[in-house]
Design an enzyme around this catalytic site. Structure first.
Site, PDB file in Angstrom:
ATOM      1  N   ASN A  75      79.045  62.807  37.057  1.00 23.01           N
ATOM      2  CA  ASN A  75      79.361  62.515  38.365  1.00 23.01           C
ATOM      3  C   ASN A  75      80.836  62.544  38.603  1.00 23.01           C
ATOM      4  OD1 ASN A  75      76.717  62.029  38.990  1.00 23.01           O
ATOM      5  ND2 ASN A  75      76.766  60.029  38.792  1.00 23.01           N
ATOM      6  N   ARG A 107      68.952  57.464  51.016  1.00 24.02           N
ATOM      7  CA  ARG A 107      70.101  57.797  50.685  1.00 24.02           C
ATOM      8  C   ARG A 107      70.970  58.848  52.060  1.00 24.02           C
ATOM      9  NH1 ARG A 107      70.596  60.378  44.801  1.00 24.02           N
ATOM     10  NH2 ARG A 107      72.569  59.886  45.035  1.00 24.02           N
ATOM     11  N   ILE A 158      73.475  60.017  54.754  1.00 18.86           N
ATOM     12  CA  ILE A 158      75.140  60.056  54.675  1.00 18.86           C
ATOM     13  C   ILE A 158      75.625  59.669  55.901  1.00 18.86           C
ATOM     14  CG2 ILE A 158      74.829  62.276  52.900  1.00 18.86           C
ATOM     15  CD1 ILE A 158      75.230  64.131  55.620  1.00 18.86           C
ATOM     16  N   LEU A 164      77.623  57.254  56.565  1.00 18.27           N
ATOM     17  CA  LEU A 164      79.115  56.947  56.341  1.00 18.27           C
ATOM     18  C   LEU A 164      80.037  58.044  56.512  1.00 18.27           C
ATOM     19  CD1 LEU A 164      77.927  53.848  54.237  1.00 18.27           C
ATOM     20  CD2 LEU A 164      78.445  53.675  56.809  1.00 18.27           C
ATOM     21  N   ASP A 221      73.027  53.144  37.620  1.00 18.13           N
ATOM     22  CA  ASP A 221      72.284  54.535  36.854  1.00 18.13           C
ATOM     23  C   ASP A 221      71.903  53.937  35.464  1.00 18.13           C
ATOM     24  OD1 ASP A 221      72.780  56.075  39.053  1.00 18.13           O
ATOM     25  OD2 ASP A 221      74.764  56.826  38.281  1.00 18.13           O
TER      26      ASP A 221
HETATM   27  N1  EPU Z   1      74.717  55.075  51.821  1.00 17.78           N
HETATM   28  C1  EPU Z   1      74.579  54.848  53.159  1.00 17.78           C
HETATM   29  N2  EPU Z   1      74.994  55.655  53.961  1.00 17.78           N
HETATM   30  C2  EPU Z   1      75.847  56.853  53.437  1.00 17.78           C
HETATM   31  C3  EPU Z   1      76.178  56.832  51.938  1.00 17.78           C
HETATM   32  C4  EPU Z   1      75.510  56.021  51.179  1.00 17.78           C
HETATM   33  O1  EPU Z   1      73.731  53.967  53.418  1.00 17.78           O
HETATM   34  O2  EPU Z   1      76.495  57.712  54.242  1.00 17.78           O
HETATM   35  C5  EPU Z   1      74.150  54.014  50.914  1.00 17.78           C
HETATM   36  C6  EPU Z   1      73.041  54.760  49.978  1.00 17.78           C
HETATM   37  O3  EPU Z   1      71.974  54.992  50.295  1.00 17.78           O
HETATM   38  C7  EPU Z   1      72.969  53.634  48.750  1.00 17.78           C
HETATM   39  C8  EPU Z   1      74.234  52.869  48.654  1.00 17.78           C
HETATM   40  O4  EPU Z   1      74.922  53.347  50.022  1.00 17.78           O
HETATM   41  O5  EPU Z   1      72.026  52.740  49.082  1.00 17.78           O
HETATM   42  C9  EPU Z   1      75.201  53.600  47.475  1.00 17.78           C
HETATM   43  O6  EPU Z   1      75.412  55.139  47.450  1.00 17.78           O
HETATM   44  P1  EPU Z   1      76.631  55.946  47.109  1.00 17.78           P
HETATM   45  O7  EPU Z   1      76.855  56.768  48.374  1.00 17.78           O
HETATM   46  O8  EPU Z   1      77.276  55.349  46.670  1.00 17.78           O
HETATM   47  O9  EPU Z   1      75.604  56.933  46.163  1.00 17.78           O
HETATM   48  P2  EPU Z   1      75.985  58.547  45.937  1.00 17.78           P
HETATM   49  O10 EPU Z   1      77.467  58.751  45.969  1.00 17.78           O
HETATM   50  O11 EPU Z   1      74.944  59.461  46.814  1.00 17.78           O
HETATM   51  C10 EPU Z   1      76.610  58.384  43.432  1.00 17.78           C
HETATM   52  C11 EPU Z   1      76.196  59.045  42.092  1.00 17.78           C
HETATM   53  C12 EPU Z   1      74.624  58.232  41.701  1.00 17.78           C
HETATM   54  C13 EPU Z   1      74.802  56.870  41.775  1.00 17.78           C
HETATM   55  C14 EPU Z   1      75.586  56.402  42.843  1.00 17.78           C
HETATM   56  C15 EPU Z   1      75.863  54.823  43.037  1.00 17.78           C
HETATM   57  C16 EPU Z   1      77.015  61.146  42.070  1.00 17.78           C
HETATM   58  C17 EPU Z   1      76.737  62.557  42.248  1.00 17.78           C
HETATM   59  N3  EPU Z   1      76.058  60.410  42.097  1.00 17.78           N
HETATM   60  O12 EPU Z   1      75.586  58.586  44.632  1.00 17.78           O
HETATM   61  O13 EPU Z   1      74.122  58.833  40.528  1.00 17.78           O
HETATM   62  O14 EPU Z   1      73.634  56.172  41.550  1.00 17.78           O
HETATM   63  O15 EPU Z   1      76.707  56.666  43.222  1.00 17.78           O
HETATM   64  O16 EPU Z   1      76.556  54.477  41.772  1.00 17.78           O
HETATM   65  O17 EPU Z   1      78.122  60.712  41.635  1.00 17.78           O
HETATM   66  C18 EPU Z   1      72.695  59.687  39.118  1.00 17.78           C
HETATM   67  O18 EPU Z   1      73.637  60.123  38.264  1.00 17.78           O
HETATM   68  O19 EPU Z   1      71.546  59.343  38.564  1.00 17.78           O
HETATM   69  C19 EPU Z   1      72.998  59.152  40.315  1.00 17.78           C
HETATM   70  C20 EPU Z   1      72.011  58.846  41.118  1.00 17.78           C
END
Ligand code: EPU
Length: 422
Positions: free
Chosen positions: A23, A121, A123, A125, A308
């Site tokens: 990540n 999930r 996007i 934001l 995670d």
């Molecule tokens: N969210 C929104 N809108 C957005 C973006 C996020 O509502 O525009 C919500 C998501 O649905 C979730 C929360 O905010 O409920 C947090 O999501 P975040 O954006 O932080 O997650 P991510 O960037 O998609 C990364 C890791 C994940 C890890 C999460 C939380 C990477 C590539 N992925 O995901 O890793 O679970 O942060 O720490 O960095 C994994 O490695 O198994 C994995 C899923």
């Protein structure tokens, strides 16, 4: 299709080396789009997600020379700004090219990622923040079409919710924007910190690295010059998963190349369960107790307990002495492993985002199916102590994020074999 066959009961012993963080590597690969000079990345984990993102870079026209843990990337030749569905649908993190492509080329098209096994999930934001930096964004034909013909402008962004990927996308976009961008409620994960440090090393002024308020002074379109080699930080989730392997099998094992600070939340919870640790420079040894104590845990943003690691701790709690309560606060559907773990004889009850895990004396090997990356590792952990043989199918999830899991576990003495479906 490959599957894993695990015969439970083996004690583990010895040492393994933790790989680079998937990540952290993913946003860093995306960030190379911000330069037209060569960048070398080292300590990359050998996992499918990294190969997928590097493939996307080549599809955009970038030059990639990838050999195991090293990738030389030359993005001077990018001639397309379209991230196609074929790649984005395989890996959501491809959305991380949105900010850098838009910042460097003033336009891009990135497929919307679609559904996911752990939650919706969205996007939204990421998109809202880019709009406040002056981007025009439309969703057409399943793609995010973004334009900023006159470049992005610095802005004050307040994230309604802490988002790791959103913070990363905006930090990258802000690096080339005209003026100062402030991100309030930014993510503080070590992976975000490494990305900020990479950008700062290219001369971009970033204040507040590692805090929830970041201020980035953009270069107004000038491509960045990174340090020649960027070494990916150790994977804190991989390290946490192996600590759980030590705890669940009641074995003392040593992990090398770890950052203790990054795995503090996992160490604290394992200490609550009765484990002891020896910490040396970059290594950690776990000494588990005969009987593990139950815990309560809530997943939250860094530095609190990481989502995670939720599935792996659930596996450990399954054989603790008493009832553990686990609450998932980050993702609405990240409990798909519960029914699979119950197939191995666990006693887990689930209601909404809370689960109660009653420790049992014994688990029994069975056929189980991986549903997402971390769920897969929880099934493997359970298989290490289950009586008899556990067969874990759909391990392509595991291959996305764990570097040589069965090789590392075998070297510690586990009986785990990768087989091919006939
Ligand atoms: N969210 C929104 N809108 C957005 C973006 C996020 O509502 O525009 C919500 C998501 O649905 C979730 C929360 O905010 O409920 C947090 O999501 P975040 O954006 O932080 O997650 P991510 O960037 O998609 C990364 C890791 C994940 C890890 C999460 C939380 C990477 C590539 N992925 O995901 O890793 O679970 O942060 O720490 O960095 C994994 O490695 O198994 C994995 C899923």
């Amino acid at each position: 299709m490959d599957y894993l066959e695990i015969t439970g009961g083996a004690k583990l012993k010895g040492e393994i080396t933790i790989s680079g963080a998937k990540n952290s590597a993913l946003p860093i690969i995306a960030c190379t789009i911000l330069t037209d000079q060569k960048v070398r990345l080292s300590n990359l984990p050998n996992v499918v997600d990294i190969r997928t993102l590097l493939k996307l870079i080549t599809m955009l026209g970038g030059g990639v020379n990838h050999n195991n843990t090293i990738a030389d990337i030359d993005n001077s030749s990018i001639n397309s700004t379209k991230a196609v569905y074929e790649i984005v649908s395989q890996m959501r993190a491809s959305i991380l090219v949105l900010g850098p492509l838009l910042a460097r080329f003033g336009e891009c098209e990135v497929s919307l990622p679609g559904g996911c096994a752990i939650g919706q999930r969205p996007i939204d934001l990421h998109l809202k923040a880019l709009e406040s930096m002056g981007a025009k964004i439309e969703i057409r034909g399943g793609y995010v079409k973004a334009e900023a013909p006159n470049g992005l402008k610095g802005a004050k962004i307040i994230f309604d919710k802490i988002t790791v990927g959103g913070t990363e996308n905006i930090v990258m976009a802000a690096a080339l924007a005209d003026g100062v961008t402030t991100i309030i409620n930014a993510a503080k994960e070590p992976e975000v910190v490494q990305l900020c440090e990479m950008i700062a090393s290219a001369g971009v002024e970033i204040d507040g690295i590692g805090t929830s308020e970041l201020t980035i002074k953009g270069t107004n379109g000038k491509a960045l010059e990174f340090k020649e080699t960027i070494e990916i930080i150790p994977d804190r989730i991989e390290a946490g998963t192996y600590l759980c392997a030590g705890a669940i099998t009641n074995s003392s094992i040593t992990l090398n190349k770890v950052n203790h600070k990054h795995i503090r939340a996992s160490i604290n919870k394992l200490e609550e369960m009765g484990c002891e640790f020896e910490l040396k420079d970059n290594s950690i040894t776990i000494f588990p107790p005969k009987k593990l104590k139950p815990i309560n845990l809530i997943t939250m943003e860094y530095p609190a307990f990481p989502t995670d690691m939720q599935a792996q701790f659930m596996a450990v709690c399954m054989i603790a002495e008493g009832e553990s309560i686990i609450e998932e606060r980050l993702f609405e559907n990240r409990f798909m492993h519960v029914s699979e773990l119950n197939r191995l004889g666990a006693d887990i009850w689930l209601k909404g985002s809370v689960s109660a895990v009653k420790g049992v004396q014994k688990l029994y090997g069975a056929e189980v199916m991986a549903t997402d990356l971390r769920a897969s590792s929880a099934l493997v952990l359970a298989g290490l102590v289950a009586d008899g043989v556990t067969t874990v199918r759909r391990i392509y999830h595991l291959d996305r994020g764990y570097d040589n899991l069965e090789g590392k576990l075998s070297s510690l003495g586990a009986s785990i074999i990768r087989k091919k479906e006939k």
